[in-house]
Design an enzyme around this catalytic site. Structure first.
Site, mmCIF file in Angstrom:
data_model
loop_
_atom_site.group_PDB
_atom_site.id
_atom_site.type_symbol
_atom_site.label_atom_id
_atom_site.label_comp_id
_atom_site.label_asym_id
_atom_site.label_seq_id
_atom_site.Cartn_x
_atom_site.Cartn_y
_atom_site.Cartn_z
ATOM 1 N N ASP A 91 67.901 -17.798 28.465
ATOM 2 C CA ASP A 91 68.471 -18.216 27.188
ATOM 3 C C ASP A 91 68.997 -19.639 27.335
ATOM 4 O OD1 ASP A 91 70.741 -17.955 28.692
ATOM 5 O OD2 ASP A 91 71.721 -16.511 27.386
ATOM 6 N N GLY A 93 71.968 -20.824 26.832
ATOM 7 C CA GLY A 93 73.372 -20.996 27.167
ATOM 8 C C GLY A 93 74.226 -21.111 25.918
ATOM 9 N N GLY A 94 73.593 -21.398 24.789
ATOM 10 C CA GLY A 94 74.333 -21.583 23.535
ATOM 11 C C GLY A 94 75.139 -20.358 23.133
ATOM 12 N N GLY A 271 71.644 -16.011 16.206
ATOM 13 C CA GLY A 271 72.817 -15.925 15.343
ATOM 14 C C GLY A 271 73.022 -14.579 14.688
ATOM 15 N N ASP A 321 65.766 -8.383 23.411
ATOM 16 C CA ASP A 321 66.548 -8.180 24.626
ATOM 17 C C ASP A 321 67.905 -7.649 24.224
ATOM 18 O OD1 ASP A 321 67.474 -11.041 23.712
ATOM 19 O OD2 ASP A 321 68.965 -10.354 25.143
ATOM 20 N N CYS A 359 62.167 13.243 29.068
ATOM 21 C CA CYS A 359 62.025 11.974 29.792
ATOM 22 C C CYS A 359 61.407 12.248 31.155
ATOM 23 C CB CYS A 359 63.387 11.295 29.952
ATOM 24 S SG CYS A 359 63.340 9.766 30.904
ATOM 25 N N CYS A 361 61.367 10.064 33.668
ATOM 26 C CA CYS A 361 61.829 9.070 34.644
ATOM 27 C C CYS A 361 62.267 9.750 35.932
ATOM 28 C CB CYS A 361 62.942 8.200 34.066
ATOM 29 S SG CYS A 361 64.613 8.870 34.232
ATOM 30 N N CYS A 364 65.510 11.881 35.586
ATOM 31 C CA CYS A 364 65.389 13.152 34.871
ATOM 32 C C CYS A 364 64.511 14.147 35.621
ATOM 33 C CB CYS A 364 64.842 12.900 33.469
ATOM 34 S SG CYS A 364 66.017 11.979 32.453
ATOM 35 N N HIS A 390 67.766 5.468 34.187
ATOM 36 C CA HIS A 390 67.338 6.300 33.066
ATOM 37 C C HIS A 390 67.338 5.503 31.760
ATOM 38 C CE1 HIS A 390 66.864 9.256 29.980
ATOM 39 N NE2 HIS A 390 67.935 8.716 29.414
HETATM 40 ZN ZN LIG Z 1 65.194 9.825 32.251
#
Ligand SMILES: [Zn+2]
Length: 424
Positions: A91, A93-94, A271, A321, A359, A361, A364, A390
């Protein structure tokens, strides 16, 4: 050409495509995890690769203060320094400086601010912020802007927008004059993967103190040398412009048109998420989007919840993001297909079930809610690691499904279907 943006499927508003950067391809729409100080807190880089992270975000303000731009540059830029071969966005920095409130002062020339670390005084100009981002060497860098506060009256919003436009011109001018100074230009052997070809390796380690970016990379992947892309030394960073204009839709239009006039390979909507109601955010995003070129990537900065990232992707946003998945995880707040869970609650003490039954992942698949609750309640470091893993997986999977739905032409069905499941 430094980045290339290819739209592969365009729906009514949403689109799915690929953003090709000097450090690999990114499938869009994409959620970019935030790695403020050259680390996505609690997650090692090899696991980020396993999770399928194709781009992450670094914060110029934080890295400028610590460890300092020259340190990072001398270690091969952010890619070499943090041993991350894939794409990075920094980014301007602003926004960070903006959040310092009383610690900053804005003039035509730039912003004076005090470090949140030690109170020391610093001065950012569009030129110096650009120099910092060139030194850090991310693939995508952002024009220095003033993030207009909320609420702001019409006169103040216009003044702020005009300042951002003047700064955008200065930023671009500086970038054009200095873009060949990016660290990978004279340091092209920093490890990287060929576009579309993620580096595969079983493990990696550091050879104590070996500098990254020398003849041998600091990374020692077993059995597979890092392949330097020969053309990397010819590539540049891509500088994106930022549309401001507060909550005023007419000013948003003007800001978009005049930023496009300056000319950038991608555009961000800045903004927002500054305290306004969520409906207002959506309204401004939708209004601004119609003035942005359809063939360039559109980046909405600093949003949002899983519901929001789905919604914005469906409106035609390509990049997002947010610190939410990682920050919330460290506070025990977990996003699941059945709604948000606060793992600290006593109700999970004896719960043998997985955090999210839908999920897949690694958290999980392996651990129970009871165990995660215990780790959090005991303030174990592993709680932060697993919770973050997760939440990041959940966000990345959500975006994977969004991309899939867009490709199938079913984005509206996806939108209405995903979040209609009953809350626990
Ligand atoms: Zn998960």
């Amino acid at each position: 050409m430094s980045t290339e943006f290819v739209i592969e499927t365009a729906g009514k508003q949403a689109r799915a495509g690929r953003l090709i950067t000097p450090h690999g391809e990114i499938e869009t729409p994409v959620f970019m995890p935030v790695g403020t100080g050259a680390t996505v807190k609690a997650v090692p880089q090899d696991i980020l690769e396993d999770l399928g992270v194709q781009i992450l975000l670094g914060n110029t303000y934080h890295l400028y203060l610590r460890p300092g731009v020259e340190t990072v540059r001398n270690l091969g830029g952010l890619h070499g320094f943090m041993a991350w071969p894939r794409a990075i966005l920094t980014d301007s920095g602003g926004f960070q400086v903006f959040s310092l409130n009383e610690l900053r002062r804005v003039t035509e020339d730039g912003v004076t601010f005090r470090s949140h670390l030690d109170g020391s005084s610093h001065f950012f100009t569009p030129e110096s912020a650009m120099a910092a981002q060139i030194g850090l060497g991310a693939d995508i860098i952002m024009a220095f802007d003033e993030c207009t506060e909320y609420p702001a009256d019409p006169a103040r919003t216009r003044t702020s927008m005009e300042l951002t436009l003047r700064w955008a011109e200065r930023t671009k001018k500086y970038f054009e004059q200095h873009k060949t100074e990016v660290p990978w230009r004279d340091n092209a052997n920093v490890g990287t993967a060929a576009p579309g070809c993620p580096v595969e390796r079983s493990s990696m380690g550091f050879d104590g103190g070996t500098a990254v970016g020398g003849e041998k990379s600091g990374l020692r992947p077993e059995g597979q040398p890092w392949a330097a892309v020969s053309t990397l030394s010819e590539k540049n960073q891509s500088l994106f412009g930022i549309v401001q204009g507060g909550m005023d839709l007419a000013l948003r239009k003007e800001s978009a048109e005049r930023t496009i006039e300056i000319g950038f390979p991608g555009y961000a909507i800045g903004g927002l998420s500054v305290g306004e109601p969520r409906e207002r955010t959506r309204e401004v995003v939708e209004a601004t989007l119609q003035y942005l070129p359809t063939d360039k990537p559109r980046y909405l900065m600093g949003v949002g919840t899983p519901e929001e990232i789905v919604e914005y992707a469906s409106l035609g946003i390509d990049m997002m993001d947010c610190v939410l998945p990682t920050r919330a995880a460290r506070h025990g707040l977990l996003f699941t297909s059945e709604g948000k869970i606060s793992i600290k609650q006593a109700r999970y003490t004896n719960d043998a079930g997985p955090l999210d039954p839908n999920c897949g992942c690694r958290v999980c698949r392996r651990y129970s809610r009871a165990y995660l609750r215990h780790l959090y309640a005991s303030n174990e470091v592993l709680a932060q690691v697993l919770n973050t893993l997760h939440n990041l997986s959940f966000y990345l999977d959500t975006m994977r499904r969004v991309r899939h739905s867009i490709r199938l032409g079913e984005e509206s069905r996806f939108l209405s279907g995903l979040w209609s499941q009953p809350k626990p």
